[in-house]
Scaffold this motif. Structure first.
Motif, PDB file in Angstrom:
ATOM      1  N   GLY A   1     -50.525  58.392-102.271  1.00  0.00           N
ATOM      2  CA  GLY A   1     -50.629  58.193-100.834  1.00  0.00           C
ATOM      3  C   GLY A   1     -51.767  58.953-100.170  1.00  0.00           C
ATOM      4  N   LEU A   2     -52.770  59.341-100.939  1.00  0.00           N
ATOM      5  CA  LEU A   2     -53.889  60.101-100.380  1.00  0.00           C
ATOM      6  C   LEU A   2     -55.125  59.245-100.135  1.00  0.00           C
ATOM      7  N   ALA A   3     -55.262  58.167-100.882  1.00  0.00           N
ATOM      8  CA  ALA A   3     -56.386  57.244-100.740  1.00  0.00           C
ATOM      9  C   ALA A   3     -55.845  55.836-100.715  1.00  0.00           C
ATOM     10  N   ASP A   4     -56.662  54.947-100.210  1.00  0.00           N
ATOM     11  CA  ASP A   4     -56.292  53.540-100.185  1.00  0.00           C
ATOM     12  C   ASP A   4     -57.532  52.741-100.562  1.00  0.00           C
ATOM     13  N   SER A   5     -57.321  51.519-100.990  1.00  0.00           N
ATOM     14  CA  SER A   5     -58.456  50.690-101.390  1.00  0.00           C
ATOM     15  C   SER A   5     -58.381  49.341-100.703  1.00  0.00           C
ATOM     16  N   ARG A   6     -59.551  48.751-100.588  1.00  0.00           N
ATOM     17  CA  ARG A   6     -59.670  47.400-100.031  1.00  0.00           C
ATOM     18  C   ARG A   6     -60.360  46.556-101.089  1.00  0.00           C
ATOM     19  N   ARG A   7     -59.826  45.356-101.316  1.00  0.00           N
ATOM     20  CA  ARG A   7     -60.407  44.429-102.290  1.00  0.00           C
ATOM     21  C   ARG A   7     -61.205  43.354-101.560  1.00  0.00           C
ATOM     22  N   GLY A   8     -61.982  42.616-102.334  1.00  0.00           N
ATOM     23  CA  GLY A   8     -62.735  41.496-101.783  1.00  0.00           C
ATOM     24  C   GLY A   8     -64.004  41.943-101.088  1.00  0.00           C
ATOM     25  N   ALA A   9     -64.440  41.130-100.112  1.00  0.00           N
ATOM     26  CA  ALA A   9     -65.651  41.459 -99.361  1.00  0.00           C
ATOM     27  C   ALA A   9     -65.439  42.786 -98.638  1.00  0.00           C
ATOM     28  N   GLY A  10     -66.400  43.661 -98.738  1.00  0.00           N
ATOM     29  CA  GLY A  10     -66.269  44.975 -98.114  1.00  0.00           C
ATOM     30  C   GLY A  10     -65.320  45.887 -98.869  1.00  0.00           C
TER      31      GLY A  10
ATOM     32  N   SER B   1     -66.803  53.120-105.356  1.00  0.00           N
ATOM     33  CA  SER B   1     -66.685  54.072-106.455  1.00  0.00           C
ATOM     34  C   SER B   1     -68.062  54.425-107.011  1.00  0.00           C
ATOM     35  N   GLU B   2     -69.016  53.517-106.907  1.00  0.00           N
ATOM     36  CA  GLU B   2     -70.380  53.804-107.357  1.00  0.00           C
ATOM     37  C   GLU B   2     -71.023  54.884-106.497  1.00  0.00           C
ATOM     38  N   GLN B   3     -70.821  54.813-105.182  1.00  0.00           N
ATOM     39  CA  GLN B   3     -71.374  55.825-104.277  1.00  0.00           C
ATOM     40  C   GLN B   3     -70.761  57.197-104.565  1.00  0.00           C
ATOM     41  N   ILE B   4     -69.462  57.223-104.711  1.00  0.00           N
ATOM     42  CA  ILE B   4     -68.764  58.484-104.975  1.00  0.00           C
ATOM     43  C   ILE B   4     -69.198  59.036-106.325  1.00  0.00           C
ATOM     44  N   ALA B   5     -69.273  58.174-107.332  1.00  0.00           N
ATOM     45  CA  ALA B   5     -69.665  58.590-108.677  1.00  0.00           C
ATOM     46  C   ALA B   5     -71.070  59.184-108.687  1.00  0.00           C
ATOM     47  N   ALA B   6     -71.966  58.667-107.853  1.00  0.00           N
ATOM     48  CA  ALA B   6     -73.325  59.206-107.782  1.00  0.00           C
ATOM     49  C   ALA B   6     -73.295  60.647-107.292  1.00  0.00           C
TER      50      ALA B   6
ATOM     51  N   ARG C   1     -60.385  55.459-111.771  1.00  0.00           N
ATOM     52  CA  ARG C   1     -59.112  55.887-112.366  1.00  0.00           C
ATOM     53  C   ARG C   1     -58.489  57.034-111.578  1.00  0.00           C
ATOM     54  N   LEU C   2     -59.312  57.980-111.183  1.00  0.00           N
ATOM     55  CA  LEU C   2     -58.827  59.127-110.414  1.00  0.00           C
ATOM     56  C   LEU C   2     -58.342  58.680-109.036  1.00  0.00           C
ATOM     57  N   LEU C   3     -59.106  57.807-108.388  1.00  0.00           N
ATOM     58  CA  LEU C   3     -58.707  57.318-107.066  1.00  0.00           C
ATOM     59  C   LEU C   3     -57.440  56.473-107.138  1.00  0.00           C
ATOM     60  N   ALA C   4     -57.216  55.801-108.244  1.00  0.00           N
ATOM     61  CA  ALA C   4     -55.968  55.044-108.417  1.00  0.00           C
ATOM     62  C   ALA C   4     -54.775  56.005-108.408  1.00  0.00           C
ATOM     63  N   GLU C   5     -54.922  57.153-109.054  1.00  0.00           N
ATOM     64  CA  GLU C   5     -53.855  58.164-109.026  1.00  0.00           C
ATOM     65  C   GLU C   5     -53.660  58.698-107.605  1.00  0.00           C
TER      66      GLU C   5
ATOM     67  N   LEU D   1     -59.641  57.171 -97.052  1.00  0.00           N
ATOM     68  CA  LEU D   1     -58.539  58.131 -97.030  1.00  0.00           C
ATOM     69  C   LEU D   1     -57.322  57.472 -96.399  1.00  0.00           C
ATOM     70  N   SER D   2     -56.147  57.805 -96.879  1.00  0.00           N
ATOM     71  CA  SER D   2     -54.902  57.285 -96.296  1.00  0.00           C
ATOM     72  C   SER D   2     -54.439  58.135 -95.124  1.00  0.00           C
ATOM     73  N   ARG D   3     -54.927  59.365 -95.074  1.00  0.00           N
ATOM     74  CA  ARG D   3     -54.581  60.296 -93.992  1.00  0.00           C
ATOM     75  C   ARG D   3     -55.845  61.011 -93.543  1.00  0.00           C
TER      76      ARG D   3
END
Length: 147
Positions: free
Chosen positions: A55-64, A30-35, A46-50, A69-71
């Protein structure tokens, strides 16, 4: 009254992620995108959570950790993005009921509703015809023209 930029910021974020993935990266932070958007990473999260809920984006937690994009970009329309971040109609009627004894007060609601319905139909049609792939292609073309 200011214009709403949520669709533009969401399309920007998704196009950026799409380009980043196209260049061989799995996830974007999100820091890269925000830049790129020139905003706070919290706004992007917040926007990416929506967009994830839609079903348009997905996230990965933890390392990495990061966003992807989901599609494929060609399978995401601007209408998909609009519906994810812009709940409700573009225009609204009065917050309070106009004076029913006034000829304009009685008639303004039905007249404006018909106009707004037509505008919404055209807007949705245009957004449905444009994919994230189209946006990304055109963005890259504009960038080439500036070089």
């Amino acid at each position: 009254m200011s214009a709403n930029s949520r669709l533009t910021v969401a399309a920007h974020a998704l196009a950026w992620i799409g380009l980043y993935q196209r260049r061989g990266h799995e996830v974007a932070t999100s820091e890269q995108i925000a830049a790129s958007v020139n905003t706070n990473p919290v706004v992007i999260r917040r926007l990416l959570a929506e967009l994830r809920t839609a079903g348009l984006a997905d996230s990965r937690r933890g390392a990495g950790a990061g966003w992807m994009l989901s599609r494929e970009p060609a399978a995401i329309t601007l209408l998909d993005v609009y519906e994810a971040v812009q709940p409700g109609p573009v225009f609204a009627l009065h917050r309070s009921t106009p004076a029913p004894e006034c000829v304009v007060g009685r008639g303004i609601g039905p007249v404006m509703t018909a106009v707004y319905d037509d505008v919404e139909t055209v807007l949705r049609g245009e957004l449905a015809r444009t994919t994230l792939e189209d946006v990304l292609r055109d963005v890259l073309t504009v960038d080439q023209d500036r070089s």
